[in-house]
Motif scaffolding. Sequence first.
Motif, PDB file in Angstrom:
ATOM      1  N   ASN A  21       2.477   3.423  -3.132  1.00  0.00           N
ATOM      2  CA  ASN A  21       1.157   3.802  -2.624  1.00  0.00           C
ATOM      3  C   ASN A  21       0.070   2.952  -3.260  1.00  0.00           C
ATOM      4  OD1 ASN A  21       0.814   6.401  -0.780  1.00  0.00           O
ATOM      5  ND2 ASN A  21       2.678   6.644  -1.979  1.00  0.00           N
ATOM      6  N   GLY A  22       0.162   2.736  -4.565  1.00  0.00           N
ATOM      7  CA  GLY A  22      -0.810   1.894  -5.263  1.00  0.00           C
ATOM      8  C   GLY A  22      -0.785   0.458  -4.768  1.00  0.00           C
ATOM      9  N   THR A  23       0.413  -0.066  -4.539  1.00  0.00           N
ATOM     10  CA  THR A  23       0.551  -1.431  -4.022  1.00  0.00           C
ATOM     11  C   THR A  23      -0.105  -1.550  -2.654  1.00  0.00           C
ATOM     12  OG1 THR A  23       2.599  -1.804  -5.258  1.00  0.00           O
ATOM     13  CG2 THR A  23       2.233  -3.197  -3.308  1.00  0.00           C
ATOM     14  N   LEU A  24       0.123  -0.559  -1.785  1.00  0.00           N
ATOM     15  CA  LEU A  24      -0.464  -0.591  -0.447  1.00  0.00           C
ATOM     16  C   LEU A  24      -1.988  -0.493  -0.511  1.00  0.00           C
ATOM     17  CD1 LEU A  24      -0.175  -0.713   2.603  1.00  0.00           C
ATOM     18  CD2 LEU A  24       0.157   1.789   2.589  1.00  0.00           C
ATOM     19  N   ILE A  25      -2.504   0.411  -1.320  1.00  0.00           N
ATOM     20  CA  ILE A  25      -3.966   0.558  -1.435  1.00  0.00           C
ATOM     21  C   ILE A  25      -4.580  -0.727  -1.976  1.00  0.00           C
ATOM     22  CG2 ILE A  25      -5.793   1.770  -2.711  1.00  0.00           C
ATOM     23  CD1 ILE A  25      -4.025   4.338  -2.341  1.00  0.00           C
ATOM     24  N   ASP A  26      -3.967  -1.323  -2.978  1.00  0.00           N
ATOM     25  CA  ASP A  26      -4.473  -2.597  -3.515  1.00  0.00           C
ATOM     26  C   ASP A  26      -4.456  -3.678  -2.442  1.00  0.00           C
ATOM     27  OD1 ASP A  26      -4.840  -1.397  -5.971  1.00  0.00           O
ATOM     28  OD2 ASP A  26      -3.053  -2.290  -6.893  1.00  0.00           O
ATOM     29  N   TRP A  27      -3.401  -3.728  -1.626  1.00  0.00           N
ATOM     30  CA  TRP A  27      -3.301  -4.721  -0.557  1.00  0.00           C
ATOM     31  C   TRP A  27      -4.404  -4.509   0.487  1.00  0.00           C
ATOM     32  CZ3 TRP A  27      -2.638  -4.465   4.700  1.00  0.00           C
ATOM     33  CH2 TRP A  27      -2.410  -5.689   5.342  1.00  0.00           C
ATOM     34  N   ILE A  28      -4.623  -3.241   0.869  1.00  0.00           N
ATOM     35  CA  ILE A  28      -5.671  -2.932   1.854  1.00  0.00           C
ATOM     36  C   ILE A  28      -7.025  -3.412   1.339  1.00  0.00           C
ATOM     37  CG2 ILE A  28      -6.977  -1.034   2.923  1.00  0.00           C
ATOM     38  CD1 ILE A  28      -4.244   0.478   3.126  1.00  0.00           C
ATOM     39  N   ARG A  29      -7.363  -3.025   0.128  1.00  0.00           N
ATOM     40  CA  ARG A  29      -8.656  -3.422  -0.454  1.00  0.00           C
ATOM     41  C   ARG A  29      -8.741  -4.929  -0.646  1.00  0.00           C
ATOM     42  NH1 ARG A  29      -8.639   1.610  -4.643  1.00  0.00           N
ATOM     43  NH2 ARG A  29      -9.582   3.137  -3.229  1.00  0.00           N
ATOM     44  N   GLY A  30      -7.650  -5.552  -1.104  1.00  0.00           N
ATOM     45  CA  GLY A  30      -7.626  -6.988  -1.363  1.00  0.00           C
ATOM     46  C   GLY A  30      -7.761  -7.826  -0.105  1.00  0.00           C
ATOM     47  N   ASN A  31      -7.480  -7.222   1.059  1.00  0.00           N
ATOM     48  CA  ASN A  31      -7.601  -7.931   2.326  1.00  0.00           C
ATOM     49  C   ASN A  31      -8.863  -7.548   3.091  1.00  0.00           C
ATOM     50  OD1 ASN A  31      -5.107  -9.722   3.049  1.00  0.00           O
ATOM     51  ND2 ASN A  31      -4.344  -7.976   1.875  1.00  0.00           N
ATOM     52  N   GLY A  32      -9.791  -6.900   2.384  1.00  0.00           N
ATOM     53  CA  GLY A  32     -11.078  -6.566   2.989  1.00  0.00           C
ATOM     54  C   GLY A  32     -10.998  -5.527   4.094  1.00  0.00           C
TER      55      GLY A  32
END
Length: 158
Positions: free
Chosen positions: A103-114
């Motif tokens: 879940n943390g990896t996905l949230i970081d990816w979402i935020r990191g991709n704007g």
Amino acid sequence: MEIYEGPSEVVRPERHYAGIRVVTPFRGMFAVRDELMKELHARLPSGLTFFRLHVVNMDGPMDIEVGVVTDEPVSPDGRIRPGVLPAGRYGAMTFVGHGRRANGTLIDWIRGNGLAMDVVENPAGDRFACRYEAYLTDPRTERMKTRWQVEVAIKLAD
């Protein structure tokens, strides 16, 4: 945690389901999930099983639901209620292993991709339009949770 697919942006259709929704503390939440799965599977022997997080508050009450995807809407039956996983764009990934890390990896990816999640943030708990873990490995046939292949998905803002 082993990632099988993603993270990526995907489009999902609307999906009907039958589910049991409860409010429970974060601590002990997964034992509650497991009991809800047993109760639901006793009445609905087939279909994709998922764990939906409606409101996330790791320091307080969590609003959660366990559901089974159905081909069409169902009628209410005791604690089992009809629901819909909404159509739209999702950030998603498939993994085996530690769900909290995924879940943390996905949230970081979402935020990191704007990208923006479809969520109302609140100190009393973040209310998600749709956030779930779908169990691609059937929990009824594989008892070892560490072997389950799981899709974690979070609806993105339109």
